[in-house]
Design a protein around this motif. Structure first.
Motif, PDB file in Angstrom:
ATOM      1  N   LEU A 159       0.852  -1.185   0.000  1.00 49.15           N
ATOM      2  CA  LEU A 159       0.000   0.000   0.000  1.00 49.15           C
ATOM      3  C   LEU A 159       0.893   1.242   0.000  1.00 49.15           C
ATOM      4  N   ALA A 160       0.632   2.162  -0.907  1.00 50.56           N
ATOM      5  CA  ALA A 160       1.439   3.373  -1.059  1.00 50.56           C
ATOM      6  C   ALA A 160       1.593   4.092   0.279  1.00 50.56           C
ATOM      7  N   GLY A 161       2.850   4.413   0.621  1.00 47.88           N
ATOM      8  CA  GLY A 161       3.140   5.143   1.846  1.00 47.88           C
ATOM      9  C   GLY A 161       3.206   4.293   3.097  1.00 47.88           C
ATOM     10  N   THR A 162       3.118   2.967   2.937  1.00 51.71           N
ATOM     11  CA  THR A 162       3.153   2.054   4.085  1.00 51.71           C
ATOM     12  C   THR A 162       4.101   0.893   3.776  1.00 51.71           C
ATOM     13  N   THR A 163       4.206  -0.024   4.709  1.00 49.57           N
ATOM     14  CA  THR A 163       4.937  -1.279   4.470  1.00 49.57           C
ATOM     15  C   THR A 163       3.966  -2.454   4.415  1.00 49.57           C
ATOM     16  N   MET A 164       2.662  -2.175   4.361  1.00 48.82           N
ATOM     17  CA  MET A 164       1.644  -3.215   4.413  1.00 48.82           C
ATOM     18  C   MET A 164       1.349  -3.779   3.036  1.00 48.82           C
ATOM     19  N   VAL A 165       1.320  -5.097   2.968  1.00 47.87           N
ATOM     20  CA  VAL A 165       1.156  -5.815   1.704  1.00 47.87           C
ATOM     21  C   VAL A 165      -0.259  -6.360   1.600  1.00 47.87           C
ATOM     22  N   VAL A 166      -0.879  -6.180   0.425  1.00 46.22           N
ATOM     23  CA  VAL A 166      -2.210  -6.710   0.189  1.00 46.22           C
ATOM     24  C   VAL A 166      -2.115  -8.233   0.123  1.00 46.22           C
ATOM     25  N   THR A 167      -2.887  -8.894   0.961  1.00 48.02           N
ATOM     26  CA  THR A 167      -2.870 -10.363   0.991  1.00 48.02           C
ATOM     27  C   THR A 167      -4.140 -10.969   0.406  1.00 48.02           C
ATOM     28  N   GLU A 168      -5.169 -10.127   0.196  1.00 52.69           N
ATOM     29  CA  GLU A 168      -6.420 -10.658  -0.347  1.00 52.69           C
ATOM     30  C   GLU A 168      -7.202  -9.562  -1.042  1.00 52.69           C
ATOM     31  N   ARG A 169      -7.800  -9.930  -2.188  1.00 49.61           N
ATOM     32  CA  ARG A 169      -8.769  -9.080  -2.880  1.00 49.61           C
ATOM     33  C   ARG A 169     -10.093  -9.794  -2.771  1.00 49.61           C
ATOM     34  N   TYR A 170     -11.115  -9.081  -2.337  1.00 51.69           N
ATOM     35  CA  TYR A 170     -12.411  -9.710  -2.143  1.00 51.69           C
ATOM     36  C   TYR A 170     -13.298  -9.631  -3.383  1.00 51.69           C
ATOM     37  N   ASP A 171     -12.879  -8.865  -4.383  1.00 54.98           N
ATOM     38  CA  ASP A 171     -13.693  -8.700  -5.587  1.00 54.98           C
ATOM     39  C   ASP A 171     -13.183  -9.534  -6.752  1.00 54.98           C
ATOM     40  N   SER A 172     -12.245 -10.459  -6.497  1.00 53.04           N
ATOM     41  CA  SER A 172     -11.742 -11.255  -7.624  1.00 53.04           C
ATOM     42  C   SER A 172     -12.172 -12.690  -7.511  1.00 53.04           C
TER      43      SER A 172
END
Length: 194
Positions: free
Chosen positions: A181-194
């Motif tokens: 996520l821009a400006g953070t160190t957090m990584v997207v682990t799941e998309r709920y719309d896919s």
């Protein structure tokens, strides 16, 4: 002023300056003006922790301290602690219907982790546009399961970021799994719309 323990019984030794117990809001408000620990909130805590072990209670208390501190540091103008004390909900003005939740893990669930989620309000009537709708339901868009518990400062940074730039939530909502996520160190682990 003196603070006296509330035990329901008189100790006989009255402090010189007694602070009166307000059952609706028994503690002094923080600088951010949060009304904390009302009777209703205490009942919710009691119900929630009824089956906790001492270790689980200690962990839940530590997590709650992180959330309360983060809320205090983050400004909290558009953010609130949920009544059960296990998360923060942030919905800044002009976020185009996007919101963010920061959720502490449930005690007793060894596989649970801290989670950051970005969601969006969707009008219940498909013929209505967002902003002109009569009712809406929140739906998660992305989630970030955190490998280690975040600090209060890290959560406060998120709150300040979305408060300063509400459409950052819309930007984050577009991130694919594996993206930071821009400006953070957090990584997207799941998309709920896919």
């Amino acid at each position: 002023m003196a603070l006296d323990d509330f035990s329901g019984a008189s100790s006989g030794d009255e402090p010189e300056n007694e602070r009166h117990w307000e059952f609706g809001h028994p503690f002094v408000k923080d600088d951010d003006g949060m009304d904390t620990l009302s009777d209703e909130t205490r009942e919710q805590f009691d119900h929630r922790e009824a089956g906790f072990t001492p270790e689980e209670r200690e962990k839940a208390t530590a997590d709650l301290r992180v959330l309360v501190t983060a809320h205090s540091l983050g400004g909290g103008r558009w953010a609130s602690l949920d009544d059960a004390g296990s998360g923060i909900f942030a919905e800044p003005y002009d976020s185009d219907g996007f919101y963010m939740t920061v959720q502490a893990p449930e005690p007793g669930d060894d596989d649970a982790s801290w989670e950051i989620e970005v969601g969006r309000w969707e009008p219940d009537d498909p013929d209505e546009e967002y902003g002109d709708h009569t009712s809406a339901t929140g739906s998660p868009v992305i989630g970030c399961a955190l490998p280690v518990a975040p600090s209060a400062d890290e959560i406060a940074h998120l709150l300040k970021s979305v408060d300063g730039k509400p459409l950052l939530l819309a930007e984050w909502a577009e991130a694919p799994v594996g993206a930071v996520l821009a400006g953070t160190t957090m990584v997207v682990t799941e998309r709920y719309d896919s």
